[in-house]
Design a protein around this motif. Structure first.
Motif, PDB file in Angstrom:
ATOM      1  N   ILE A   5       0.856  -1.186   0.000  1.00  8.54           N
ATOM      2  CA  ILE A   5       0.000   0.000   0.000  1.00  8.54           C
ATOM      3  C   ILE A   5       0.888   1.231   0.000  1.00  8.54           C
ATOM      4  CG2 ILE A   5      -1.718   1.301   1.296  1.00  8.54           C
ATOM      5  CD1 ILE A   5      -2.716  -1.424   2.327  1.00  8.54           C
ATOM      6  N   LEU A   6       0.679   2.089  -0.967  1.00  9.47           N
ATOM      7  CA  LEU A   6       1.436   3.327  -1.057  1.00  9.47           C
ATOM      8  C   LEU A   6       0.668   4.448  -0.363  1.00  9.47           C
ATOM      9  CD1 LEU A   6       2.625   3.080  -4.761  1.00  9.47           C
ATOM     10  CD2 LEU A   6       3.917   2.550  -2.692  1.00  9.47           C
ATOM     11  N   GLN A  11      -6.245  12.504   4.237  1.00 12.03           N
ATOM     12  CA  GLN A  11      -6.474  12.210   5.639  1.00 12.03           C
ATOM     13  C   GLN A  11      -7.936  11.897   5.889  1.00 12.03           C
ATOM     14  OE1 GLN A  11      -4.986  15.142   8.405  1.00 12.03           O
ATOM     15  NE2 GLN A  11      -5.525  13.892  10.168  1.00 12.03           N
ATOM     16  N   LYS A  12      -8.161  10.873   6.692  1.00 17.60           N
ATOM     17  CA  LYS A  12      -9.507  10.511   7.120  1.00 17.60           C
ATOM     18  C   LYS A  12      -9.699  11.022   8.543  1.00 17.60           C
ATOM     19  CE  LYS A  12     -10.094   6.230   4.496  1.00 17.60           C
ATOM     20  NZ  LYS A  12     -10.379   4.785   4.624  1.00 17.60           N
ATOM     21  N   PHE A  13     -10.927  11.338   8.854  1.00 14.63           N
ATOM     22  CA  PHE A  13     -11.261  11.819  10.194  1.00 14.63           C
ATOM     23  C   PHE A  13     -12.430  11.027  10.735  1.00 14.63           C
ATOM     24  CE2 PHE A  13      -9.394  15.385   7.930  1.00 14.63           C
ATOM     25  CZ  PHE A  13      -8.454  15.850   8.846  1.00 14.63           C
ATOM     26  N   PHE A  14     -12.521  10.999  12.041  1.00 15.48           N
ATOM     27  CA  PHE A  14     -13.710  10.456  12.674  1.00 15.48           C
ATOM     28  C   PHE A  14     -14.152  11.456  13.728  1.00 15.48           C
ATOM     29  CE2 PHE A  14      -9.999   8.728  14.690  1.00 15.48           C
ATOM     30  CZ  PHE A  14     -10.284   8.543  16.037  1.00 15.48           C
ATOM     31  N   ASN A  15     -15.336  11.273  14.241  1.00 17.32           N
ATOM     32  CA  ASN A  15     -15.954  12.277  15.097  1.00 17.32           C
ATOM     33  C   ASN A  15     -15.483  12.192  16.539  1.00 17.32           C
ATOM     34  OD1 ASN A  15     -17.547  13.235  12.954  1.00 17.32           O
ATOM     35  ND2 ASN A  15     -19.074  11.646  13.329  1.00 17.32           N
ATOM     36  N   ILE A  38     -13.172  -0.774  11.175  1.00 24.63           N
ATOM     37  CA  ILE A  38     -13.318  -1.364   9.838  1.00 24.63           C
ATOM     38  C   ILE A  38     -13.478  -0.255   8.805  1.00 24.63           C
ATOM     39  CG2 ILE A  38     -14.839  -2.775   8.388  1.00 24.63           C
ATOM     40  CD1 ILE A  38     -15.412  -4.428  11.007  1.00 24.63           C
ATOM     41  N   SER A  39     -14.332   0.716   9.106  1.00 26.10           N
ATOM     42  CA  SER A  39     -14.593   1.809   8.178  1.00 26.10           C
ATOM     43  C   SER A  39     -13.339   2.651   7.905  1.00 26.10           C
ATOM     44  CB  SER A  39     -15.707   2.686   8.745  1.00 26.10           C
ATOM     45  OG  SER A  39     -15.904   3.812   7.930  1.00 26.10           O
ATOM     46  N   LEU A  40     -12.645   3.075   8.956  1.00 25.37           N
ATOM     47  CA  LEU A  40     -11.454   3.914   8.769  1.00 25.37           C
ATOM     48  C   LEU A  40     -10.319   3.163   8.087  1.00 25.37           C
ATOM     49  CD1 LEU A  40     -11.315   5.940  12.079  1.00 25.37           C
ATOM     50  CD2 LEU A  40     -11.554   6.875   9.787  1.00 25.37           C
ATOM     51  N   SER A  41     -10.150   1.895   8.444  1.00 26.82           N
ATOM     52  CA  SER A  41      -9.042   1.130   7.864  1.00 26.82           C
ATOM     53  C   SER A  41      -9.270   0.832   6.390  1.00 26.82           C
ATOM     54  CB  SER A  41      -8.842  -0.190   8.622  1.00 26.82           C
ATOM     55  OG  SER A  41      -9.859  -1.120   8.297  1.00 26.82           O
ATOM     56  N   GLY A  42     -10.536   0.760   5.981  1.00 28.50           N
ATOM     57  CA  GLY A  42     -10.855   0.432   4.596  1.00 28.50           C
ATOM     58  C   GLY A  42     -10.817  -1.054   4.294  1.00 28.50           C
ATOM     59  N   ASP A  89      -6.606   2.170   1.302  1.00 22.74           N
ATOM     60  CA  ASP A  89      -6.520   2.987   0.093  1.00 22.74           C
ATOM     61  C   ASP A  89      -5.334   3.952   0.094  1.00 22.74           C
ATOM     62  OD1 ASP A  89      -7.273   4.992   1.863  1.00 22.74           O
ATOM     63  OD2 ASP A  89      -9.147   5.471   0.839  1.00 22.74           O
ATOM     64  N   GLY A  90      -4.474   3.858   1.119  1.00 17.28           N
ATOM     65  CA  GLY A  90      -3.293   4.718   1.191  1.00 17.28           C
ATOM     66  C   GLY A  90      -3.499   5.987   1.996  1.00 17.28           C
TER      67      GLY A  90
END
Length: 168
Positions: A5-6, A11-15, A38-42, A89-90
Motif C-alpha cells: 500500500i502506497l 487524511q480521514k477523520f472520525f468524530n 473497519i470503516s477507517l481502515s478500509g 486505500d493509502g
C-alpha cells in the motif's frame, strides 16, 4: 503476492466521541474490531481478523514508538500513544490510543485491548514534528539512534513518553 500500500496525503477523520476498538491475541493478531475501525481502515472485517495489527501501520511511524508500546505491554502495563495509521486505500488517520493487556483469572496476559479516540489537531501537530525527527534518526542510524533521540528529548523535558502524550 501481497500488494504494497502506497501512502497518499488523503487524511480521514472520525468524530469526537467515536471510539475505535480492537482486541488482539498475545502475538498482536486482531481477534475483534468494531465498525469504526473497519470503516477507517478500509478493510473488511474478514480482511482484518487474524491479521497482525500492524496491517494499519503507517510508514511515517517511528519504530521506537512501537518498541515502547511493546515494552509496556509485555510488562503488563497500559500505554497511551499517538499513532498515525494507514488505510487500505493509502490514506491515513491519527488516533490517541489507550492500549492495555487483557488478563485471565490467573493474572496471565491473554491478549490486548485497544481503544482509540480522535486526537486534538494541536496535539497531532506537536507529536508529528517529534515523530518526523525520530524517523530521520531511524533512517540515519537505525532504531537505536531513534531511541536515543527520543530518550534525550524526554530527558530534557523531564518526563516519560506517556507524560509527554498526556501533556500535549
Amino acid at each position: 503476492m501481497k500488494r504494497k500500500i502506497l501512502p497518499n496525503n488523503n487524511q480521514k477523520f472520525f468524530n469526537d466521541g467515536q471510539m475505535i476498538i480492537s482486541k488482539t491475541d498475545t502475538a498482536g493478531k486482531i481477534i475483534y474490531c468494531n465498525r469504526i475501525f473497519i470503516s477507517l481502515s478500509g478493510y473488511s472485517e474478514e480482511e482484518l481478523l487474524g491479521k497482525p495489527h500492524n496491517i494499519v501501520r503507517h510508514p511515517d511511524m517511528p519504530k521506537v514508538v512501537f518498541e515502547l508500546l511493546w515494552e509496556r505491554l509485555k510488562s503488563k502495563k497500559e500505554i497511551i500513544a499517538y499513532v498515525k495509521n494507514l488505510s487500505k486505500d493509502g490514506s491515513f488517520y491519527w488516533v490517541l490510543a489507550f492500549i492495555s493487556p487483557s488478563f485471565d483469572s490467573k493474572g496471565e496476559v491473554v491478549g490486548y485491548y485497544s481503544m482509540r479516540l480522535k486526537p486534538k489537531k494541536e496535539a497531532v501537530e506537536k507529536i508529528e514534528k517529534l515523530y518526523k525527527e525520530l524517523l530521520i534518526e531511524e533512517q540515519k542510524g537505525g532504531k537505536g539512534a531513534s531511541r536515543k533521540k527520543l530518550d534525550d528529548y524526554l530527558n530534557t523535558k523531564g518526563m516519560s513518553y506517556e507524560e509527554l502524550v498526556l501533556s500535549i
